[in-house]
Design a protein around this motif. Sequence first.
Motif, PDB file in Angstrom:
ATOM      1  N   GLY A  31      -0.281  -1.965  -4.481  1.00  0.00           N
ATOM      2  CA  GLY A  31      -1.471  -1.664  -3.681  1.00  0.00           C
ATOM      3  C   GLY A  31      -2.471  -2.809  -3.699  1.00  0.00           C
ATOM      4  N   ALA A  32      -2.672  -3.413  -4.861  1.00  0.00           N
ATOM      5  CA  ALA A  32      -3.603  -4.547  -4.960  1.00  0.00           C
ATOM      6  C   ALA A  32      -3.108  -5.740  -4.140  1.00  0.00           C
ATOM      7  N   VAL A  33      -1.812  -5.995  -4.190  1.00  0.00           N
ATOM      8  CA  VAL A  33      -1.238  -7.105  -3.409  1.00  0.00           C
ATOM      9  C   VAL A  33      -1.369  -6.825  -1.910  1.00  0.00           C
ATOM     10  N   LEU A  34      -1.061  -5.589  -1.498  1.00  0.00           N
ATOM     11  CA  LEU A  34      -1.199  -5.227  -0.086  1.00  0.00           C
ATOM     12  C   LEU A  34      -2.649  -5.385   0.365  1.00  0.00           C
ATOM     13  N   LEU A  35      -3.582  -4.963  -0.464  1.00  0.00           N
ATOM     14  CA  LEU A  35      -4.995  -5.095  -0.110  1.00  0.00           C
ATOM     15  C   LEU A  35      -5.382  -6.567   0.045  1.00  0.00           C
ATOM     16  N   ALA A  36      -4.832  -7.424  -0.801  1.00  0.00           N
ATOM     17  CA  ALA A  36      -5.122  -8.859  -0.701  1.00  0.00           C
ATOM     18  C   ALA A  36      -4.541  -9.478   0.562  1.00  0.00           C
TER      19      ALA A  36
END
Length: 167
Positions: A31-36
């Motif tokens: 999720g953090a990578v997708l948000l980035a």
Amino acid sequence: GGGLRGMAVVAGCGAPGRRTSLAGPVTAAAGAVLLAATDSLAAGAAAVALVGVGTSLLTTRLFPRFVEATPPAMLARFSSLLGLAQTGPVLLVTPVLGRLIHVWGVAVALGALAGVLMLTLLAALRAEQQLSQSLPEPRDAVSPATALAVCAVEAGAVRPAVGTTRS
């Protein structure tokens, strides 16, 4: 968001099993990578939901097992430490993330956050190993397939099969 939905599934079906819960840090990091990587509002909302679901997958399994392993005379102290363990890292990491964003940008900060989330997998594996030596597997542990199916039904993505009921 995702964290509340995950807790609702646990309340209705039981805690996730070991493999499902250990997917939590990976899910949150994704999720953090997708948000980035996105500028889309819909993808950003999905990314935040993934972080919440991932967090819930891990904590809804480990926290009750920690409580079960705690001697009754120590439960009040344990509860206080658990609260500190939940809020302390946020207080420490928030200014660090702010500084990373200021110096290197949001994508780098979220990438660093994803790395830290993946490190929690190592701690979770160690905790699971130690707890498994002293505690039996919970009887209400939910399989990965069941957890995904319940989430899909609750989200309205699929309808329950005819003849099934939801409590």
